[in-house]
Design an enzyme around this catalytic site. Structure first.
Site, short mmCIF file in Angstrom:
data_model
loop_
_atom_site.label_atom_id
_atom_site.label_comp_id
_atom_site.label_asym_id
_atom_site.label_seq_id
_atom_site.Cartn_x
_atom_site.Cartn_y
_atom_site.Cartn_z
N HIS A 96 0.82 -1.21 0.00
CA HIS A 96 0.00 0.00 0.00
C HIS A 96 0.85 1.26 0.00
CE1 HIS A 96 -3.93 -1.63 -0.23
NE2 HIS A 96 -3.42 -2.68 0.39
N CYS A 127 -8.96 -3.66 -11.57
CA CYS A 127 -8.76 -2.49 -10.71
C CYS A 127 -7.48 -2.60 -9.90
CB CYS A 127 -9.96 -2.25 -9.81
SG CYS A 127 -10.21 -3.54 -8.60
C1 PEP Z 1 -5.95 -5.77 -5.48
O1 PEP Z 1 -5.79 -6.69 -4.68
O2 PEP Z 1 -5.39 -5.73 -6.59
C2 PEP Z 1 -6.85 -4.66 -5.15
C3 PEP Z 1 -7.21 -3.78 -6.06
O3 PEP Z 1 -7.25 -4.57 -3.86
P1 PEP Z 1 -6.32 -3.96 -2.69
O4 PEP Z 1 -5.06 -3.45 -3.32
O5 PEP Z 1 -7.09 -2.86 -2.06
O6 PEP Z 1 -6.11 -5.13 -1.83
#
Ligand code: PEP
Ligand code: MG
Length: 578
Positions: A201, A503
């Site tokens: 993140h 996404c």
């Molecule tokens: C993913 O896992 O690619 C996603 C879009 O969700 P997050 O990054 O919020 O886990």
């Protein structure tokens, strides 16, 4: 090919280097972030046994608390209203009488100075958490203040992003989501961390802020405070003592016009429309996305509105948080993801921090079983906010593994009056069984971060596994292909074919975006900053070329080969420094 070649395919080794996760070239001065204080130290036994230790330590703790409070109040005066509120609340906590009384009691019972304040903070935080609501929110302040008091006692810099009146390049071991969320991009011009993975993140937020970032940078620990360095967040290279060559590279990057503007229509060269949407974490990011021309929101990460919270947000607060995004996209699609708590995004009111394996634990949609009602209440808030706005609001659930979970989610949405629910495909089982899963819902959105970590069994946070944890892995691309095929099979037996978007931030890699379109992905959602480069590159290929590049990537023997094959066929990437 040697391991060295595999890791350094992007450029020459000019100094410490790592994984470039957010493009941009910049020169600036290093400010190092102090490491978090993660355990109290015992005093030596002789000091502890000395007469008057408890009394003297009680006084020292109070003095340290006063000096932490004074420093936090000074910072509060220099920041904006929201920041000032947070800092003032923390300043009050630093001299809180219950905290200091509890520490004094522990000292009188023979504990050392650091263990005493450590345990006192735990007692006060537990008490606040049990009160719930606003008081529970203050528990996070107690732990923050505890670290600051201990840093003060040790005479080391307080943990967290350093204060500075001038811009700097932040060098850290790693950043917590809350550190990154409060980072001011006008002061922090680039990020270099020695740990963290390309899929963390920290990387997502750096891209959202549009600042160059390098993670897993070997040698970053040797970068000294105040030194001038050059950072290339696309190539993953760092150069100490930059010269005219690096200054010219910074100027050239700043002048590349096509990467700055997206006209609001994602398309291939021959007019195959691919809506380019934005991933956002709340109203502020949504405003930036609307300004960048996003055709809608493909992922509203609702947990980002509530990170660090110890209690479930109330109905009105949730309605306001969602409405802040909906109002910016009248007539446009906004896909809201239900709370994805757990793993690297713990929410104390939903997740269990003691799970041994949180990425494989009760996270995402699975929390509905542990804490029934939270999801239904969230859906009710989304429905209320949607009814008051003109955005085309859709809802999807994270971490769906089976068709019956998909059906359960769709039923919960229908009860809330939200029709056309979707699911994220992040767990390989959902991709493999896509036809069955997608018969229960109206659309799917592939989360390539998690799909990659679960397919490759490689923690997305671990720098050491970055080569495995790569969405260019042919196995991951194969699962994307299977998901699209599953949607088509589901469509053959019903009125319409469920759409499959992406996404995960793989969509933000312009070369990979071309591959995804070629695999049949119908929309791409990414950080707003990537819209212009992705659009620019997509417009250089026809749909047929995208399909043939996709076939080559899926057939490749390795992620390296897939990436290199596609990049070689897209010379524009080099011209644009991507
Ligand atoms: C993913 O896992 O690619 C996603 C879009 O969700 P997050 O990054 O919020 O886990
Ligand atoms: Mg995910």
């Amino acid at each position: 090919m040697s391991a060295e070649e595999r890791h350094s395919w992007r450029g020459d080794r000019v100094g410490p280097r790592g994984i470039g996760v957010s493009p941009g070239r910049i020169i600036g001065r290093v400010r190092r972030m102090a490491d978090a204080i993660d355990a109290p130290q015992d005093p030596d036994a002789q000091a502890l046994a000395s007469e008057g230790y408890a009394q003297e330590a009680t006084t020292r703790l109070q003095e340290a608390g006063r000096s932490v409070a004074a420093e936090l109040r000074t910072r509060a005066e220099q920041t904006n209203a929201a920041g000032a509120e947070v800092l003032s609340a923390a300043a009050l906590m630093a001299t809180d009488s219950m905290l200091h009384q509890s520490a004094a009691t522990a000292l009188a019972a023979g504990r050392g100075i650091e263990p005493a304040i450590w345990e006192a903070a735990e007692t006060v935080a537990a008490m606040l958490t049990s009160l719930g609501g606003y008081m529970a929110e203050r528990a996070a302040d107690v732990f923050d203040v505890r670290s600051r008091i201990i840093a003060e006692l040790r005479g080391v810099p307080a943990p967290g992003i350093p204060d500075s009146g001038t811009a700097f390049i932040l060098v850290a071991r790693d950043l917590a989501p809350t550190d990154t969320a409060t980072l001011d991009p006008s002061l922090v011009t680039a990020l270099v961390t020695s740990t963290g993975g390309a899929q963390s993140h920290t990387a997502i937020l750096a891209r959202a802020l549009g600042i160059p970032a390098i993670v897993a940078a070997t040698g970053a620990d040797s970068l000294v405070e105040g030194a001038e360095i050059y950072v290339d967040g696309g190539a993953g290279t760092i150069c100490t003592g930059p010269g005219e060559k690096e200054r010219a590279a910074v100027r050239a990057f700043a002048e590349r016009a096509p990467l700055k503007v997206f006209d609001g229509h994602g398309t291939t060269a021959d007019g195959h429309a691919v809506p380019l949407l934005a991933n956002v974490g709340g109203g502020a990011e949504a405003a930036a996305a609307a300004a960048a021309g996003a055709e809608g929101v493909g992922l509203l990460r609702t947990e980002f509105c509530f990170l660090g919270r110890h209690a479930e947000p109330g109905h009105e607060e949730q309605v306001a948080a969602y409405a802040a995004v909906f109002e910016l996209f009248p007539g446009r699609k906004v896909i809201v993801r239900s709370l994805d708590a757990g793993s690297d995004k713990p929410l104390p009111f939903l997740t269990d921090a003691t799970e041994p394996n949180p990425a494989l634990g009760v996270r995402g949609f699975r929390t509905d079983v542990r804490a029934p009602g939270v999801l239904a209440r969230q859906l009710a808030a989304i429905a209320e906010a949607a009814a008051a706005h003109e955005a085309d609001v859709k809802v999807m659930a994270p971490m769906i593994s089976t068709a019956s979970e998909a059906a359960d989610f769709a039923a919960l949405c229908a009860e809330a009056g939200l029709h056309g629910a979707g699911v994220m495909v992040e767990v390989p089982s959902a991709a493999v069984r896509a036809a069955s899963v997608l018969r229960r819902v109206a659309f799917a959105s592939i989360g390539t971060y998690d799909l990659t970590q679960y397919t490759m069994a490689a923690d997305r946070q671990l720098a050491g596994l970055a080569t495995l944890n790569d969405p260019w892995q042919p196995a991951v691309l194969e699962l994307v292909r299977l998901t699209v095929a599953g949607a088509e099979a589901a469509g053959a037996s019903q009125v319409s074919t469920p759409e499959v978007g992406v996404c995960g931030e793989a969509a933000a890699d312009p070369a990979l975006a071309v591959v995804l379109v070629g695999l049949g992905i119908s929309s791409l959602s990414m950080t707003a900053r990537a819209l212009a480069p992705v659009s620019a590159v997509l417009r250089t290929v026809t749909f047929a070329q995208a399909r043939s590049l996709a076939a080559a990537a899926v057939d490749a023997e390795s992620a390296y080969e897939a990436r290199a094959t596609v990049r070689d066929a897209l010379p524009m990437l080099k011209d644009l420094g991507l």
